[in-house]
Scaffold this active site. Structure first.
Site, short mmCIF file in Angstrom:
data_model
loop_
_atom_site.label_atom_id
_atom_site.label_comp_id
_atom_site.label_asym_id
_atom_site.label_seq_id
_atom_site.Cartn_x
_atom_site.Cartn_y
_atom_site.Cartn_z
N GLU A 1 -7.06 4.64 7.61
CA GLU A 1 -6.88 6.55 7.23
C GLU A 1 -7.98 7.02 6.62
O GLU A 1 -8.46 8.14 6.48
CB GLU A 1 -5.51 6.37 6.32
CG GLU A 1 -4.36 6.37 7.27
CD GLU A 1 -3.16 5.47 6.55
OE1 GLU A 1 -2.86 5.82 5.17
OE2 GLU A 1 -2.31 5.19 7.35
N ASN B 1 0.83 -0.99 -0.01
CA ASN B 1 -0.04 -0.15 -0.01
C ASN B 1 1.02 1.20 -0.10
O ASN B 1 1.59 1.46 0.84
CB ASN B 1 -0.92 0.18 1.27
CG ASN B 1 -1.79 1.30 1.55
OD1 ASN B 1 -1.99 2.03 0.26
ND2 ASN B 1 -2.38 1.24 2.65
P1 PGA Z 1 2.61 0.36 7.58
O1 PGA Z 1 1.02 0.68 6.88
O2 PGA Z 1 3.19 -0.83 6.92
O3 PGA Z 1 3.41 1.50 7.15
O4 PGA Z 1 2.31 0.35 8.97
C1 PGA Z 1 0.33 -0.44 6.70
C2 PGA Z 1 -1.08 -0.18 6.00
O5 PGA Z 1 -1.45 1.05 6.34
O6 PGA Z 1 -1.44 -0.72 5.15
#
Ligand code: PGA
Length: 235
Positions: free
Chosen positions: A90, A6
């Protein structure tokens, strides 16, 4: 095992193309038994590669229309995009997407037959209340979601573990995935500070069918390093 990257609001159209070229080259020799997905920003959408599915981080539940600033099915179809990420924390928190709206998106894209990576995850104060509170919170995030949708993939991403460098403990992941497994027969991903150092232990947990990776996926070498830790290339 599924490896999903992602990018969030990182990378441009050009750097995403370079990333995919590099990742493809790295993967070429190894013949990994993995399903690999990359979710770049909407401006960087492009066709999938032989071993890499390109998906959208978000889309509006309509083919096209008067939805300023959004992209819909027509815009995805131009690049042959067949996979969409929905319900990321988010978007739930910062963009204030309601469960009702997320369920509307889910129903629309499921109706269109797209593969859906559906994210759920609890905030720290819920985790601190214990497993039962977490389970209750997570199941509410499935309100209006068809758990039997055949192209569903679920990503469990505790909010407090995302981007913090503090992944959930193995026992927390195991207990939560076991809970989700009671009603979800589709692949279950874990996400939240997965990196080349903790991937081996996370991948070995029962009911972890893959990972959704943010920060540690932004560099193709690092994303690839995670794959080679789980399945060292045969020489
Ligand atoms: P992170 O993000 O690996 O930076 O913790 C994961 C995500 O939000 O998909």
């Amino acid at each position: 095992m599924i490896f999903a990257a992602n990018f969030k609001m990182h990378h441009t159209r050009q750097s995403t193309a370079e990333y995919l070229d590099r990742l493809e080259a790295l993967m070429e020799a190894a013949e990994y038994p993995f399903k690999v997905m990359v979710f770049p920003p909407a401006t960087a959408l492009q066709s999938s590669r032989d071993w890499i599915t390109v998906g959208a981080q978000n889309a509006y539940p309509a083919k096209e229309g008067a939805y300023t600033g959004e992209i819909g099915l027509s815009q995805l179809e131009e690049f042959g995009i067949d996979t969409v990420l929905l319900g990321h924390s988010e978007r739930r928190r910062i963009l204030e997407e309601s469960q009702e709206f997320i369920a509307e998106k889910f129903a629309f894209f499921a109706e269109q037959g797209l593969q859906i990576v559906y994210c759920v995850g609890e905030p720290l104060e819920v985790r601190q209340e214990g497993d039962e509170a977490v389970a209750e919170y997570l199941w509410e995030q499935f309100d209006g979601i068809d758990l039997d949708y055949e192209r569903l993939i679920v990503a469990y991403e505790p909010v407090w573990a995302i981007g913090t460098g503090r992944a959930a403990k193995e026992e927390e992941i195991a207990a939560t995935h076991a809970e989700l497994r009671r009603r979800i027969k589709r692949p279950l991903l874990y996400g939240g500070s997965v990196n080349p150092l903790n991937i081996k232990a996370i991948a070995a947990i029962a009911d972890v069918d893959g990972v959704l990776v943010g920060s540690a996926s932004l560099d193709p070498e690092s994303f690839h390093a995670m794959m080679s830790v789980v399945a060292p290339p045969q020489v």
